[in-house]
Design a protein around this motif. Structure first.
Motif, PDB file in Angstrom:
ATOM      1  N   GLY A 123       0.894   0.036  -0.900  1.00 27.12           N
ATOM      2  CA  GLY A 123       1.477   1.372  -0.806  1.00 27.12           C
ATOM      3  C   GLY A 123       1.736   1.913   0.575  1.00 27.12           C
ATOM      4  N   PHE A 124       1.558   1.118   1.610  1.00 27.68           N
ATOM      5  CA  PHE A 124       1.832   1.576   2.969  1.00 27.68           C
ATOM      6  C   PHE A 124       3.301   1.331   3.298  1.00 27.68           C
ATOM      7  CE2 PHE A 124      -2.679   1.363   3.087  1.00 27.68           C
ATOM      8  CZ  PHE A 124      -3.101   2.214   4.089  1.00 27.68           C
ATOM      9  N   ALA A 125       3.873   2.232   4.073  1.00 25.99           N
ATOM     10  CA  ALA A 125       5.266   2.102   4.503  1.00 25.99           C
ATOM     11  C   ALA A 125       5.321   2.152   6.027  1.00 25.99           C
ATOM     12  CB  ALA A 125       6.112   3.227   3.923  1.00 25.99           C
ATOM     13  N   GLU A 126       6.220   1.368   6.592  1.00 19.82           N
ATOM     14  CA  GLU A 126       6.413   1.361   8.040  1.00 19.82           C
ATOM     15  C   GLU A 126       6.971   2.708   8.482  1.00 19.82           C
ATOM     16  OE1 GLU A 126       9.304  -0.735  11.286  1.00 19.82           O
ATOM     17  OE2 GLU A 126       8.583  -2.013   9.649  1.00 19.82           O
ATOM     18  N   VAL A 127       6.357   3.291   9.530  1.00 21.30           N
ATOM     19  CA  VAL A 127       6.838   4.568  10.067  1.00 21.30           C
ATOM     20  C   VAL A 127       7.131   4.500  11.562  1.00 21.30           C
ATOM     21  CG1 VAL A 127       5.776   5.996   8.278  1.00 21.30           C
ATOM     22  CG2 VAL A 127       4.477   5.472  10.365  1.00 21.30           C
ATOM     23  N   GLY A 128       6.852   3.354  12.197  1.00 23.51           N
ATOM     24  CA  GLY A 128       7.143   3.243  13.623  1.00 23.51           C
ATOM     25  C   GLY A 128       6.782   1.880  14.166  1.00 23.51           C
ATOM     26  N   ARG A 129       7.239   1.639  15.389  1.00 28.04           N
ATOM     27  CA  ARG A 129       6.931   0.394  16.100  1.00 28.04           C
ATOM     28  C   ARG A 129       6.624   0.720  17.549  1.00 28.04           C
ATOM     29  NH1 ARG A 129       8.799  -4.834  13.770  1.00 28.04           N
ATOM     30  NH2 ARG A 129       9.177  -4.359  11.585  1.00 28.04           N
ATOM     31  N   GLY A 130       5.882  -0.182  18.188  1.00 27.63           N
ATOM     32  CA  GLY A 130       5.558   0.051  19.591  1.00 27.63           C
ATOM     33  C   GLY A 130       4.624  -1.008  20.133  1.00 27.63           C
ATOM     34  N   TYR A 131       3.861  -0.614  21.144  1.00 27.98           N
ATOM     35  CA  TYR A 131       2.900  -1.489  21.815  1.00 27.98           C
ATOM     36  C   TYR A 131       1.617  -0.707  22.041  1.00 27.98           C
ATOM     37  CZ  TYR A 131       6.840  -4.540  22.853  1.00 27.98           C
ATOM     38  OH  TYR A 131       7.928  -5.369  22.757  1.00 27.98           O
ATOM     39  N   GLU A 132       1.030  -0.196  20.979  1.00 22.62           N
ATOM     40  CA  GLU A 132      -0.147   0.663  21.092  1.00 22.62           C
ATOM     41  C   GLU A 132      -1.449  -0.138  21.076  1.00 22.62           C
ATOM     42  OE1 GLU A 132      -0.079   4.068  21.436  1.00 22.62           O
ATOM     43  OE2 GLU A 132       2.100   3.886  21.581  1.00 22.62           O
ATOM     44  N   ASN A 133      -1.511  -1.253  21.812  1.00 29.49           N
ATOM     45  CA  ASN A 133      -2.711  -2.069  21.761  1.00 29.49           C
ATOM     46  C   ASN A 133      -2.977  -2.743  23.095  1.00 29.49           C
ATOM     47  OD1 ASN A 133      -1.295  -4.821  21.685  1.00 29.49           O
ATOM     48  ND2 ASN A 133      -0.385  -3.795  19.917  1.00 29.49           N
ATOM     49  N   ILE A 140       3.219  -2.451  14.511  1.00 27.61           N
ATOM     50  CA  ILE A 140       3.893  -1.636  13.512  1.00 27.61           C
ATOM     51  C   ILE A 140       2.915  -0.566  13.052  1.00 27.61           C
ATOM     52  CG2 ILE A 140       5.006  -1.599  11.244  1.00 27.61           C
ATOM     53  CD1 ILE A 140       5.592  -4.597  11.633  1.00 27.61           C
ATOM     54  N   LYS A 141       3.384   0.663  13.005  1.00 28.97           N
ATOM     55  CA  LYS A 141       2.578   1.753  12.464  1.00 28.97           C
ATOM     56  C   LYS A 141       2.960   1.914  10.993  1.00 28.97           C
ATOM     57  CE  LYS A 141       1.234   6.575  13.078  1.00 28.97           C
ATOM     58  NZ  LYS A 141       1.446   7.811  13.865  1.00 28.97           N
ATOM     59  N   TYR A 142       1.935   1.922  10.151  1.00 28.92           N
ATOM     60  CA  TYR A 142       2.116   2.105   8.712  1.00 28.92           C
ATOM     61  C   TYR A 142       1.429   3.392   8.278  1.00 28.92           C
ATOM     62  CZ  TYR A 142       3.837  -2.610   7.656  1.00 28.92           C
ATOM     63  OH  TYR A 142       4.591  -3.741   7.557  1.00 28.92           O
ATOM     64  N   GLU A 143       1.946   3.958   7.187  1.00 23.00           N
ATOM     65  CA  GLU A 143       1.326   5.156   6.622  1.00 23.00           C
ATOM     66  C   GLU A 143       1.288   5.037   5.103  1.00 23.00           C
ATOM     67  OE1 GLU A 143       1.477   9.790   7.697  1.00 23.00           O
ATOM     68  OE2 GLU A 143       3.387   8.984   6.974  1.00 23.00           O
ATOM     69  N   TRP A 144       0.220   5.543   4.537  1.00 21.98           N
ATOM     70  CA  TRP A 144       0.046   5.624   3.088  1.00 21.98           C
ATOM     71  C   TRP A 144      -0.211   7.082   2.729  1.00 21.98           C
ATOM     72  CZ3 TRP A 144      -4.554   7.411   0.904  1.00 21.98           C
ATOM     73  CH2 TRP A 144      -4.632   7.357  -0.484  1.00 21.98           C
ATOM     74  N   ARG A 145       0.391   7.519   1.649  1.00 20.76           N
ATOM     75  CA  ARG A 145       0.139   8.864   1.129  1.00 20.76           C
ATOM     76  C   ARG A 145      -0.241   8.745  -0.336  1.00 20.76           C
ATOM     77  NH1 ARG A 145       1.756  12.953   4.415  1.00 20.76           N
ATOM     78  NH2 ARG A 145       3.068  12.355   6.159  1.00 20.76           N
ATOM     79  N   ARG A 146      -1.291   9.474  -0.705  1.00 16.75           N
ATOM     80  CA  ARG A 146      -1.762   9.433  -2.091  1.00 16.75           C
ATOM     81  C   ARG A 146      -0.657   9.882  -3.043  1.00 16.75           C
ATOM     82  NH1 ARG A 146      -6.740  11.737  -1.714  1.00 16.75           N
ATOM     83  NH2 ARG A 146      -7.644   9.675  -1.605  1.00 16.75           N
ATOM     84  N   PHE A 147       0.017  10.952  -2.694  1.00 19.10           N
ATOM     85  CA  PHE A 147       1.097  11.486  -3.529  1.00 19.10           C
ATOM     86  C   PHE A 147       2.316  11.691  -2.680  1.00 19.10           C
ATOM     87  CE2 PHE A 147      -2.914  13.247  -5.250  1.00 19.10           C
ATOM     88  CZ  PHE A 147      -2.905  12.605  -6.469  1.00 19.10           C
ATOM     89  N   GLU A 148       3.398  11.081  -3.060  1.00 16.83           N
ATOM     90  CA  GLU A 148       4.655  11.290  -2.364  1.00 16.83           C
ATOM     91  C   GLU A 148       5.289  12.569  -2.902  1.00 16.83           C
ATOM     92  OE1 GLU A 148       6.338   9.885   0.212  1.00 16.83           O
ATOM     93  OE2 GLU A 148       4.551   8.673   0.494  1.00 16.83           O
ATOM     94  N   VAL A 149       5.800  13.388  -2.026  1.00 13.38           N
ATOM     95  CA  VAL A 149       6.494  14.607  -2.415  1.00 13.38           C
ATOM     96  C   VAL A 149       7.947  14.233  -2.657  1.00 13.38           C
ATOM     97  CG1 VAL A 149       7.176  16.922  -1.711  1.00 13.38           C
ATOM     98  CG2 VAL A 149       4.926  16.009  -1.054  1.00 13.38           C
ATOM     99  N   LYS A 150       8.402  14.474  -3.853  1.00 11.19           N
ATOM    100  CA  LYS A 150       9.799  14.173  -4.220  1.00 11.19           C
ATOM    101  C   LYS A 150      10.669  15.354  -3.819  1.00 11.19           C
ATOM    102  CE  LYS A 150       8.695  10.592  -6.934  1.00 11.19           C
ATOM    103  NZ  LYS A 150       8.885   9.268  -6.693  1.00 11.19           N
ATOM    104  N   SER A 151      11.760  15.066  -3.136  1.00  4.53           N
ATOM    105  CA  SER A 151      12.698  16.137  -2.790  1.00  4.53           C
ATOM    106  C   SER A 151      13.684  16.313  -3.937  1.00  4.53           C
ATOM    107  CB  SER A 151      13.413  15.824  -1.485  1.00  4.53           C
ATOM    108  OG  SER A 151      14.068  14.588  -1.575  1.00  4.53           O
ATOM    109  N   SER A 152      14.112  17.559  -4.155  1.00  6.66           N
ATOM    110  CA  SER A 152      15.018  17.793  -5.279  1.00  6.66           C
ATOM    111  C   SER A 152      16.435  17.981  -4.838  1.00  6.66           C
ATOM    112  CB  SER A 152      14.582  19.016  -6.069  1.00  6.66           C
ATOM    113  OG  SER A 152      14.141  20.041  -5.231  1.00  6.66           O
TER     114      SER A 152
END
Length: 152
Positions: A123-133, A140-152
């Motif tokens: 359930g993680f999605a890529e949200v950015g890239r870089g050299y943070e190490n 690659i920066k990934y993010e997971w959200r318990r509930f996705e907010v659906k836009s109408s």
């Protein structure tokens, strides 16, 4: 995961956890760990616990996985190479998700395709890239959200 037990990290697990972590990381990124074993032990016992909860997965009292997280970030997740694909990483990841504030972010090395597949599968999605190490490897920066907010 019949013989796997997950428990809070204790200093008595340090050497085994650091050795497993280092081997798993070296295999994943194809290069030697840049820090000494002793500094890794210090990091595990004194630095990481300041901001993160740490748990280990044990099989017959042998450390086969480690996770470090807080309510917003998954900082570390490593499973022994010979134990990957057995649900240990998923169990450790689910523990972090349960203790999160509803979302988590993490960084993984771009070279680590197995980690990318694992996180995307969970359930993680890529949200950015870089050299943070410290390794100066693309990540690659990934993010997971318990509930996705659906836009109408």
């Amino acid at each position: 995961m019949a013989n796997i037990r997950i428990c809070r990290f204790e200093p008595s697990f340090s050497s085994e956890a650091a050795a497993m972590w280092r081997l798993s990381k070296e295999k994943a990124i194809g290069q030697k760990e840049i820090h000494s074993f002793e500094s890794h032990i210090h990091f595990l016992n004194h630095i990481l616990p300041q901001d993160y909860e740490i748990y280990v997965a044990l099989e017959h009292d042998r450390v086969v996985g480690i996770v470090a997280f807080n309510s917003a970030e998954l900082n570390q997740l490593y499973v022994a190479d010979d134990h990957q694909g057995k649900g240990i990483g998923e169990a450790l990841l689910n523990l972090a998700k349960e203790h999160s504030g509803g979302s988590l972010f993490l960084y993984t090395f771009e070279i680590n395709k197995n980690a990318q597949r694992f996180y995307e599968k969970h359930g993680f999605a890529e949200v950015g890239r870089g050299y943070e190490n410290e390794e100066n490897l693309p990540d690659i920066k990934y993010e997971w959200r318990r509930f996705e907010v659906k836009s109408s």
